[in-house]
Design an enzyme around this catalytic site. Structure first.
Site, PDB file in Angstrom:
ATOM      1  N   SER A  40     -18.834  91.462 -19.033  1.00 45.38           N
ATOM      2  CA  SER A  40     -20.227  91.610 -19.558  1.00 45.38           C
ATOM      3  C   SER A  40     -20.465  90.522 -20.692  1.00 45.38           C
ATOM      4  O   SER A  40     -19.643  90.284 -21.518  1.00 45.38           O
ATOM      5  CB  SER A  40     -20.075  92.881 -20.461  1.00 45.38           C
ATOM      6  OG  SER A  40     -21.051  93.053 -21.522  1.00 45.38           O
ATOM      7  N   ILE A  46     -11.880  85.912 -26.186  1.00 38.21           N
ATOM      8  CA  ILE A  46     -10.832  85.513 -27.432  1.00 38.21           C
ATOM      9  C   ILE A  46     -10.988  83.865 -27.366  1.00 38.21           C
ATOM     10  O   ILE A  46     -10.931  83.173 -28.430  1.00 38.21           O
ATOM     11  CB  ILE A  46      -9.543  85.823 -27.346  1.00 38.21           C
ATOM     12  CG1 ILE A  46      -9.818  87.370 -27.563  1.00 38.21           C
ATOM     13  CG2 ILE A  46      -8.742  85.311 -28.361  1.00 38.21           C
ATOM     14  CD1 ILE A  46      -9.920  87.960 -28.899  1.00 38.21           C
ATOM     15  N   VAL A  48     -10.401  80.331 -27.939  1.00 37.62           N
ATOM     16  CA  VAL A  48     -10.644  79.488 -28.751  1.00 37.62           C
ATOM     17  C   VAL A  48     -10.246  77.709 -28.182  1.00 37.62           C
ATOM     18  O   VAL A  48     -10.313  77.822 -27.077  1.00 37.62           O
ATOM     19  CB  VAL A  48      -9.914  79.446 -30.383  1.00 37.62           C
ATOM     20  CG1 VAL A  48     -10.763  80.627 -30.916  1.00 37.62           C
ATOM     21  CG2 VAL A  48      -8.609  79.920 -30.097  1.00 37.62           C
ATOM     22  N   LYS A  79      -2.192  66.244 -23.843  1.00 38.86           N
ATOM     23  CA  LYS A  79      -1.398  66.519 -24.817  1.00 38.86           C
ATOM     24  C   LYS A  79       0.173  66.220 -24.421  1.00 38.86           C
ATOM     25  O   LYS A  79       0.725  66.550 -23.274  1.00 38.86           O
ATOM     26  CB  LYS A  79      -1.521  68.112 -24.716  1.00 38.86           C
ATOM     27  CG  LYS A  79      -0.477  68.769 -25.771  1.00 38.86           C
ATOM     28  CD  LYS A  79      -0.626  70.343 -25.838  1.00 38.86           C
ATOM     29  CE  LYS A  79       0.502  70.805 -26.610  1.00 38.86           C
ATOM     30  NZ  LYS A  79       0.342  72.314 -26.543  1.00 38.86           N
ATOM     31  N   VAL A 190     -13.532 104.981 -16.505  1.00 44.16           N
ATOM     32  CA  VAL A 190     -12.756 104.638 -15.323  1.00 44.16           C
ATOM     33  C   VAL A 190     -12.366 105.696 -14.677  1.00 44.16           C
ATOM     34  O   VAL A 190     -11.834 106.837 -15.306  1.00 44.16           O
ATOM     35  CB  VAL A 190     -11.412 104.090 -16.072  1.00 44.16           C
ATOM     36  CG1 VAL A 190     -10.254 103.682 -14.743  1.00 44.16           C
ATOM     37  CG2 VAL A 190     -11.918 102.719 -16.623  1.00 44.16           C
ATOM     38  N   ILE A 348      -1.779  80.644 -21.845  1.00 41.57           N
ATOM     39  CA  ILE A 348      -2.246  80.230 -20.424  1.00 41.57           C
ATOM     40  C   ILE A 348      -1.282  80.217 -19.453  1.00 41.57           C
ATOM     41  O   ILE A 348      -1.278  80.582 -18.430  1.00 41.57           O
ATOM     42  CB  ILE A 348      -3.098  78.958 -20.638  1.00 41.57           C
ATOM     43  CG1 ILE A 348      -4.635  79.254 -21.257  1.00 41.57           C
ATOM     44  CG2 ILE A 348      -3.172  78.360 -19.067  1.00 41.57           C
ATOM     45  CD1 ILE A 348      -5.429  78.334 -21.056  1.00 41.57           C
TER      46      ILE A 348
END
Lengths: 503, 507
Positions: A40, A46, A48, A79, A190, A348
């Protein structure tokens, strides 16, 4: 026989986890499955500024992503490691650089020799013998040279820093090209099968039903399917990792972006700095029992290197792990499977290993309980290994300037971590468990960087005379210094290969 | 200061395979100024019979800088590509556990998942046809991996050796002594411990000489002279899982074809090994005394030799299990003193070498830090438990109903770790290799499949390949391996050409 294959895979949530999962499944499973992703636009993600670790290259390789294109599209930078400032004690700093350290000799790894010379006060800091760290401090970068097997230039090991929002958009385009169907909508309900308790479908705000055989919960902290619906349970680790809030803000770059992430300890937590091409991501992770939100925000804003570019955003979390990250026909990937602060840039990575594990244990319609049990056991083990590594950063501190750090130094730690610290303290030896993510050199850099000192060196090092030992280390140090000098700056390297358009 | 705490005197007790392997490795890697002394008695025999190894021995020989051909010449050695198991799943059946790899992976999946689907549909040949190692065994061919052919199965041949353990020990003794290890002939009559902490200080030999040391390696065999008889470390008995407790061994004359593999043939209460060397064949019958008498075991052995027996059969007794701690105080147990598992998967020498490498990695100083010792023992336990599970698998997974021994094995309780592995394979054909486990999924697959465990499914992603493509892919792997094997010389010819032992009559 494997005849009853699944047909429809539904991914709930479209942040970094959702689109990484969609892209990887579309690529590896091909079009034999219907892959749908429900997200949606009302719900924020989240993500950043995100920093990664070198394992992400494997993920990109499976997707056959062009690295330069990917960096351009995400305002990415390279990095080489993470600099930790003020962790062991105020005023100290060290780099956790990727890749190998020095050059092994005989049966022993390089660090065993370094430990002895260092105890004699004749060695340079560990970073001077580490290709990635030396390049990082010099602001230099280039990709490794596997064609130079005798040079440390082959040892350059890197990851990326990028804008997670742009990364999700990039992967979305990729996944949609491979046939993933995106469904816009907020999930309001659900529906479970009355007998099996399996999820049959999710209902959206517009009353539409999205049915599926396998559901991937990428809904973030709340765990819409895995927790709110299936109540898989959560194991709280906040007694070991007490930070529970963060405030994040982007700032303008002050000078060329550096090829490393920085984590600076503050009086009740720590601040990240992730330099991208177009801006710098900043955030302050803290423990609300020791610091108010206002103070945390003020500390963050007082410690930006460039002009602030947006309003600070608040985040709340709890460190811990979902008791079962796979339950019935729901697999949690990303924050829905647990949370650990991004101190070592593992978020990640945890998404990508969950995806790889899911592919390895891809179920058929039988959803065999033995497969699920094996998946959950492996997931749990990985979480615990990373957890121990993070706790080390808090436990091993000699700061006496705030109650937060004093309490961290005094806390009880898991027996598994205690064992590692004891072993290192005896003779500088480091244990690496089987397929553990962080290698011996990662543990070494943090233990050494935060002031854990072995009582003796490895006895077999004494095979070398003191003079030969000194010459051997000096030789390694000089070669690395020379190699750094031939490398371009990261700014030049990016300009030549992968400069992103101005946003 | 560290200098004062450096170990200066290492004493090795026992000069069998374990003792001399340790002596060679230590003399190579410990700092100058540290003496290494090995005490052995010619009166005490060594257990070493014909020995078979696994490919990890290559790493050990390489660390020592040994020349492979020379080792084989000196020890009447031959090459080994795997182990043939006969009559294990059912009487009349056989399979090969080959070293190395099977097929080649495709996408994210290992080859065997594709083979499994083809095999379930009756469209694949036996597993042995898809690995260069096993395919070469079937034709008695051998060549070393060709490093220049990285993309060919000829670059993937993984080998180990068969050799005469006594000759191997002789060779290693000669080398160690040349490099400065002091050999002391003598029988140990007393072990002296330090007051207070019980560390071992010295050994008294028959005749009165005293041998002092700071670190002692117990290579004294089953009895564990230091680790058990002196330090009472304790033994964990695993014979409820691995019930064989005796063996009888005999060499026989060579047979016409020199096989590049060990053979393990199941009998009614145990199994028989066959290890082909250059000058003879080593044979032995491992059995469970609860189900078979010594006489019967010996007569079965003698009735199943490929050539004339060359000596009197020698009996051996053992209890399968492990020493509770293989490092206790200043004693490290290596070899049989640290535990015993039957040589069904040729792991004895591997365990000696991995204990030695682990000792070098955790090499102590005079403080004997407990954290180092604990870590050594933890790793040793982990390794030996995973090997144990792999051995139990061979007994548990049998369909034999022809003898009470096998019926009991079928019904026995097994460790949870093994149960989980078998369950996972059965449900979905998946095999998970535990952290740092010795045997890979290839090994587990060959034994589980070879003894009749059938998965209910292959990996769902295999269906990604259209049927015709799957057939071509699997068929192509087999064809390539078939033509590679044809290009390899016969094992006997290869040995004759590269490492014939002086005076041996190559068949």
């Amino acid at each position: 026989m494997s005849t009853q294959n699944l047909k429809t895979i539904v991914i709930a949530g479209g942040g970094t986890a959702g689109w990484m999962t969609a892209a990887a499944l579309a690529k590896t499973l091909g079009r034999r499955y219907d892959i749908r992703l429900v997200e949606s636009d009302e719900i924020g993600t989240i993500g950043v500024g995100e920093a990664t670790i070198p394992m992400i290259q494997r993920f990109n390789a499976v997707l056959e992503i062009d690295e330069n294109e990917f960096i351009r599209e995400t305002q990415g930078t390279f990095k080489l490691g993470i600099e930790f400032v003020d962790w062991g004690a105020k005023g100290e700093s060290y780099m956790h650089g990727f890749g190998r350290i020095g050059q092994d000799l005989g049966l022993l790894s390089f660090d065993k020799y370094w430990q002895k010379l260092s105890r004699q006060g004749r060695a340079a800091p560990l970073g001077a013998y580490t290709m990635s760290t030396s390049a990082a401090y010099a602001g230099r970068f280039m990709r490794p040279r596997p064609d130079m097997p005798n040079s440390p230039l082959k040892d350059i090991t890197y990851a990326y820093q990028f804008d997670a929002g742009l990364y999700a958009r990039y992967l979305r385009r990729y996944a949609e090209r491979l046939g993933v169907q995106r469904i816009e909508g907020r999930i309001t309900d659900v529906r479970l099968n009355g007998e099996s308790g399996f999820v049959e479908s999710v209902r959206l705000a517009n009353e539409e039903h999205v049915p599926g055989d396998l559901f991937i919960d990428c809904s973030g902290f709340r765990g819409l399917l895995i927790e709110q619906t299936l109540e898989a349970g959560f194991e709280d680790w906040s007694h070991w990792l007490p930070c529970d809030r963060a405030v994040a803000v982007p700032s303008a770059n002050a000078g060329a972006p550096s090829p490393f992430t920085r984590a600076t300890a503050r009086s009740a937590g720590w601040q990240w700095r992730i330099p991208l091409q177009h801006r710098t991501g900043n955030g302050h992770v803290y423990c609300s029992r020791y610091m108010s939100d206002d103070e945390a925000c003020a500390v963050l804003l007082a410690n930006l290197e460039g002009e602030r570019l947006a309003e600070p955003r608040m985040l709340r979390f709890q460190a811990g792990v979902r008791r079962e990250s796979w339950r019935r026909n729901v697999v949690a990937i990303g924050l829905s499977s647990g949370f650990m602060e991004p101190l070592e840039s593992t978020s990640i990575h945890l998404i990508q290993t969950a995806i790889a594990r899911l592919v390895e244990f891809l179920p058929d319609a039988g959803f065999d309980a033995r497969d699920i049990a094996a998946y959950n056991r492996l997931a749990r083990q990985e979480y615990e290994w990373i957890r121990d590594f993070l706790i080390l950063h808090y436990k091993q501190n000699r700061r006496d300037d705030s109650p937060f750090w004093r309490d961290c130094a005094a806390m009880e730690i898991p027996a598994s971590l205690r064992q590692r610290m004891d072993l290192y303290q005896a003779h500088g030896r480091i244990l690496r468990e089987g397929t553990e993510l962080f290698t011996e050199v990662s543990w070494l850099q943090v233990m050494n960087g935060q002031g854990l000192v072995p009582q003796g060196h490895h006895p077999l090092v004494d095979q070398l005379s003191d003079a030969a030992l000194f010459d051997y280390l000096e030789d390694v140090r000089k070669v690395i210094a020379q190699c750094v000098n031939v490398m371009p700056t990261q700014a030049d390297y990016i300009a030549r290969h992968c400069r992103a358009p101005a946003p | 200061m560290q200098l004062d705490s450096q170990i200066r005197k290492v004493v090795i007790v026992g000069g069998g395979t374990a003792g001399w392997m340790a002596a060679n490795a230590l003399v190579q890697f410990v700092p100058p100024g540290c003496s290494i002394r090995l005490v052995e008695s010619e009166e005490t025999g060594i257990v070493g019979v014909g020995e078979a190894t696994i490919p990890t021995i290559n790493a050990f020989n390489a660390a020592l800088g040994l020349d492979e051909d020379e080792v084989l010449r000196r020890s009447q050695g031959t090459f080994k590509l795997g182990i043939e198991f006969r009559n294990w799943g059912q009487v009349g059946e056989s399979y090969i556990h080959g070293f190395g790899v099977i097929g080649r992976p495709h996408g994210l999946l290992p080859f065997y998942q594709f083979w499994l689907k083809a095999w379930m549909r009756g469209e694949a040949a036996p597993l042995e046809d898809y690995s260069i190692n096993t395919a070469a065994c079937l034709q008695n061919r051998f060549a070393r991996a060709d490093a220049g052919m990285a993309n060919s199965p000829l670059g993937e041949v993984a080998h180990a050796y068969h050799f005469d353990a006594a000759l191997y020990a002789d060779y290693l003794r000669e080398r160690a002594v040349k490099l400065g290890v002091v050999r002391t002939e003598g029988k140990i009559v007393e072990v002296r411990q330090r007051a207070g902490d019980g560390f071992i200080e010295s050994l008294r030999l028959e005749g009165g000489e005293s041998v002092e040391g700071e670190l002692f390696l117990d290579c004294s065999g089953f009895r564990g002279l230091l680790i058990e008889q002196t330090l009472k470390t304790g033994y964990e008995d695993w014979s409820h899982w691995l019930p064989c407790d005796r063996a009888v061994a005999v060499p026989c004359a060579s047979a016409p074809a020199l096989t590049p593999y060990t053979r393990a043939t199941a009998h009614s209460a145990g199994w028989q090994w066959r290890i082909p060397l250059q000058h003879r064949i080593g044979n032995g019958h491992v059995y469970c005394s609860e189900y078979m008498s010594d006489d019967e075991a010996a007569s079965i052995l003698l009735a199943n030799l490929d050539g004339e027996a060359l000596a009197e059969p020698r009996p051996l007794r053992f209890v399968t299990g492990r020493r509770k701690k293989s490092w206790n105080k200043n004693v490290v147990a290596l070899g049989l003193s640290s535990g015993f598992m039957e040589p069904l998967e040729s792991t004895s020498i591997h365990m000696v070498q991995s204990q030695i490498m682990r000792l070098l990695a955790q090499f102590p100083d005079k403080r004997f830090a407990q954290a180092d010792i604990d870590e050594f023992n933890r790793q040793a336990d982990q390794e030996v438990e995973r090997i144990r599970d792999f051995l139990i698998l061979h007994y548990k997974l049998t369909q034999r109903m022809d003898a009470p021994f096998w019926r009991r094995c079928r019904e026995m309780d097994i460790p949870d770790t093994l149960r989980a592995k078998m369950d996972l394979y059965q449900s979905s054909g998946r095999i998970y290799r535990e952290a740092s486990e010795l045997f890979s999924h290839v090994s587990w697959l060959q034994v589980m499949h070879g003894q009749g465990l059938r998965p209910q499914a292959y990996h769902p992603m295999v269906d990604h390949l259209p049927d015709a493509v799957l057939r071509d892919f699997v068929g192509n792997v087999r064809n390539v391996i078939g033509s590679c094997v044809n290009a390899m010389p016969l094992h006997a010819d290869f040995v004759r050409q590269h490492c014939a032992a002086p005076g041996s009559v190559s068949p």
